[in-house]
Design a protein around this motif. Structure first.
Motif, PDB file in Angstrom:
ATOM      1  N   ASN A 135     -44.314  -8.373  20.218  1.00  0.00           N
ATOM      2  CA  ASN A 135     -43.560  -8.675  19.010  1.00  0.00           C
ATOM      3  C   ASN A 135     -43.708 -10.139  18.609  1.00  0.00           C
ATOM      4  O   ASN A 135     -43.769 -10.460  17.422  1.00  0.00           O
ATOM      5  CB  ASN A 135     -42.091  -8.298  19.166  1.00  0.00           C
ATOM      6  CG  ASN A 135     -41.844  -6.865  18.824  1.00  0.00           C
ATOM      7  OD1 ASN A 135     -41.948  -6.484  17.667  1.00  0.00           O
ATOM      8  ND2 ASN A 135     -41.544  -6.056  19.809  1.00  0.00           N
TER       9      ASN A 135
ATOM     10  N   TYR B 127     -45.360 -11.325  15.096  1.00  0.00           N
ATOM     11  CA  TYR B 127     -44.666 -12.248  14.200  1.00  0.00           C
ATOM     12  C   TYR B 127     -45.545 -13.442  13.837  1.00  0.00           C
ATOM     13  O   TYR B 127     -45.656 -13.822  12.664  1.00  0.00           O
ATOM     14  CB  TYR B 127     -43.363 -12.731  14.835  1.00  0.00           C
ATOM     15  CG  TYR B 127     -42.644 -13.750  13.996  1.00  0.00           C
ATOM     16  CD1 TYR B 127     -41.923 -13.355  12.882  1.00  0.00           C
ATOM     17  CD2 TYR B 127     -42.713 -15.102  14.306  1.00  0.00           C
ATOM     18  CE1 TYR B 127     -41.272 -14.288  12.092  1.00  0.00           C
ATOM     19  CE2 TYR B 127     -42.072 -16.038  13.519  1.00  0.00           C
ATOM     20  CZ  TYR B 127     -41.355 -15.624  12.423  1.00  0.00           C
ATOM     21  OH  TYR B 127     -40.724 -16.551  11.638  1.00  0.00           O
TER      22      TYR B 127
ATOM     23  N   SER C  78     -47.178 -14.183  10.177  1.00  0.00           N
ATOM     24  CA  SER C  78     -46.784 -15.428   9.529  1.00  0.00           C
ATOM     25  C   SER C  78     -48.005 -16.256   9.144  1.00  0.00           C
ATOM     26  O   SER C  78     -48.050 -16.843   8.058  1.00  0.00           O
ATOM     27  CB  SER C  78     -45.883 -16.228  10.461  1.00  0.00           C
ATOM     28  OG  SER C  78     -45.559 -17.461   9.886  1.00  0.00           O
TER      29      SER C  78
ATOM     30  N   TYR D 161     -43.251  -9.610   8.375  1.00  0.00           N
ATOM     31  CA  TYR D 161     -43.146  -9.169   9.768  1.00  0.00           C
ATOM     32  C   TYR D 161     -42.471  -7.806   9.800  1.00  0.00           C
ATOM     33  O   TYR D 161     -41.400  -7.619   9.237  1.00  0.00           O
ATOM     34  CB  TYR D 161     -42.347 -10.176  10.590  1.00  0.00           C
ATOM     35  CG  TYR D 161     -41.925  -9.672  11.948  1.00  0.00           C
ATOM     36  CD1 TYR D 161     -42.867  -9.418  12.933  1.00  0.00           C
ATOM     37  CD2 TYR D 161     -40.594  -9.436  12.242  1.00  0.00           C
ATOM     38  CE1 TYR D 161     -42.488  -8.960  14.167  1.00  0.00           C
ATOM     39  CE2 TYR D 161     -40.200  -8.981  13.473  1.00  0.00           C
ATOM     40  CZ  TYR D 161     -41.157  -8.743  14.433  1.00  0.00           C
ATOM     41  OH  TYR D 161     -40.773  -8.273  15.668  1.00  0.00           O
TER      42      TYR D 161
END
Length: 59
Positions: free
Chosen positions: A15, A19, A23, A29
């Motif tokens: 995760n 993310y 980004s 996300y």
């Protein structure tokens, strides 16, 4: 307990990577995408761990 900790750390790390990559690419996300990848990665890690022999092979 080994399976739980494998899933726990895989879930957190995948995760986090999801993310950061989203980004960097300027995308949204999605928690579901990271969670799905974490489940798949956990299954692959556990399958590979079962295939690797624990005892040394004598020649």
């Amino acid at each position: 307990m080994r399976v739980f900790w494998t899933f726990f750390w895989t879930f957190l790390l995948i995760n986090m990577v999801t993310y950061v990559v989203s980004s960097m690419q300027g995308l949204e996300y999605h928690f579901a995408t990271g969670s799905t990848l974490a489940i798949v990665a956990t299954v692959l890690i556990l399958a590979i761990a079962q295939l690797i022999p624990n005892e040394p092979i004598e020649h």
